[in-house]
Design a protein around this motif. Structure first.
Motif, mmCIF file in Angstrom:
data_model
loop_
_atom_site.group_PDB
_atom_site.id
_atom_site.type_symbol
_atom_site.label_atom_id
_atom_site.label_comp_id
_atom_site.label_asym_id
_atom_site.label_seq_id
_atom_site.Cartn_x
_atom_site.Cartn_y
_atom_site.Cartn_z
ATOM 1 N N THR A 1 9.072 4.372 -1.090
ATOM 2 C CA THR A 1 9.091 5.448 -0.565
ATOM 3 C C THR A 1 8.663 5.513 0.902
ATOM 4 O OG1 THR A 1 6.713 6.112 -1.036
ATOM 5 C CG2 THR A 1 8.604 6.824 -2.741
ATOM 6 N N GLY B 1 6.536 5.652 3.899
ATOM 7 C CA GLY B 1 5.322 5.495 4.179
ATOM 8 C C GLY B 1 4.480 4.275 3.502
ATOM 9 N N ALA B 2 5.321 3.824 2.291
ATOM 10 C CA ALA B 2 4.673 2.572 1.941
ATOM 11 C C ALA B 2 4.656 1.357 3.156
ATOM 12 C CB ALA B 2 5.970 2.085 0.770
ATOM 13 N N GLN B 3 3.938 0.735 2.654
ATOM 14 C CA GLN B 3 3.439 -0.458 3.623
ATOM 15 C C GLN B 3 3.349 -1.806 2.888
ATOM 16 O OE1 GLN B 3 -0.149 0.728 5.675
ATOM 17 N NE2 GLN B 3 1.140 2.134 7.217
ATOM 18 N N GLU C 1 6.332 -1.039 7.440
ATOM 19 C CA GLU C 1 6.225 0.504 7.085
ATOM 20 C C GLU C 1 7.771 0.970 6.984
ATOM 21 O OE1 GLU C 1 4.549 4.557 7.735
ATOM 22 O OE2 GLU C 1 3.556 3.082 8.784
ATOM 23 N N LYS D 1 0.860 -1.128 0.009
ATOM 24 C CA LYS D 1 -0.044 0.090 -0.219
ATOM 25 C C LYS D 1 1.018 1.160 -0.003
ATOM 26 C CE LYS D 1 -3.654 -2.101 2.390
ATOM 27 N NZ LYS D 1 -4.891 -1.953 3.392
ATOM 28 N N GLY D 2 0.339 2.205 -0.639
ATOM 29 C CA GLY D 2 1.329 3.597 -0.469
ATOM 30 C C GLY D 2 1.968 3.520 -2.062
ATOM 31 N N THR D 3 2.913 4.411 -1.989
ATOM 32 C CA THR D 3 3.917 4.393 -3.269
ATOM 33 C C THR D 3 5.193 3.722 -2.819
ATOM 34 O OG1 THR D 3 3.088 6.721 -3.746
ATOM 35 C CG2 THR D 3 5.198 6.125 -4.497
ATOM 36 N N ASP D 4 5.149 2.426 -3.527
ATOM 37 C CA ASP D 4 6.381 1.296 -3.242
ATOM 38 C C ASP D 4 7.711 2.149 -3.415
ATOM 39 O OD1 ASP D 4 7.460 -0.633 -2.447
ATOM 40 O OD2 ASP D 4 7.172 -1.634 -4.378
#
Length: 181
Positions: A81, A83-85, A100, A76-79
């Motif tokens: 970077t 914050g990516a999970q 994360e 999830k999120g922008t892989d």
């Protein structure tokens, strides 16, 4: 008869107290576990770094997925970077959580925090450093987890630290295999 029974109760009581005292003494050393492992991987620094940075690659070297191939996972999120999970659900819903990306220093450092919800609650961190050596890229994994004393007591009884060390080494071995192939 009463004296014999009293002696047995006293022996059992002392044995339980000694067991608990020893167990909690050992547990006090497990409330904070730090495991540092390293492996050297042949390949470019960027290739090795990206294998860890991009969570889409984690299934290639996840020791947990190797242990439970039916595990479901999702990024999830922008892989790649902060914050990516990477979310996982395994063992028929008995293993649940996510990791994360918390910090990236391009080419040299990645910090991740896990939020384990099942089978127990924990928030371990994984810090990875990448260093060029004459033999390849040295990847060092620095794992830390904090536990309350009672959880540490049961971890001590079950040999959890040794299991963690083995699992972390398996992950690094799989990272090497997935990157060198």
């Amino acid at each position: 008869m009463k004296t014999k029974m009293g002696t047995i109760v006293t022996i059992i009581t002392v044995a339980v107290i000694v067991f608990l005292a020893y167990g909690f003494y050992n547990a006090s050393k497990l409330t904070s576990i730090n495991i540092v492992k390293s492996i050297t991987i042949k390949g470019s620094k960027q290739e090795v770094f990206d294998q860890v940075k991009y969570l889409k690659n984690f299934p290639k070297w996840s020791p947990f997925l190797a242990e439970d191939p039916t595990q479901k996972y999702e990024v999830k999120g922008t892989d790649g970077t902060v914050g990516a999970q990477y979310h996982w659900n395994g063992n028929g819903g008995k293993d649940l959580g996510y990791q994360e990306i918390k910090k990236i220093k391009e080419g040299s450092f990645i910090s991740m925090q896990c939020d384990i919800l099942k089978p127990f609650e924990a928030k371990p961190t994984f810090d990875y450093t990448f260093e060029e050596t004459p033999n390849g890229i040295k990847v060092t994994q620095d794992f830390t987890v904090e536990s309350p004393l009672i959880a540490a007591f049961f971890m001590g009884l079950s040999g959890a630290k040794a299991d963690m060390e083995k699992m972390n080494q398996t992950g690094l071995d799989l990272l090497k295999k997935s990157t060198e192939n």
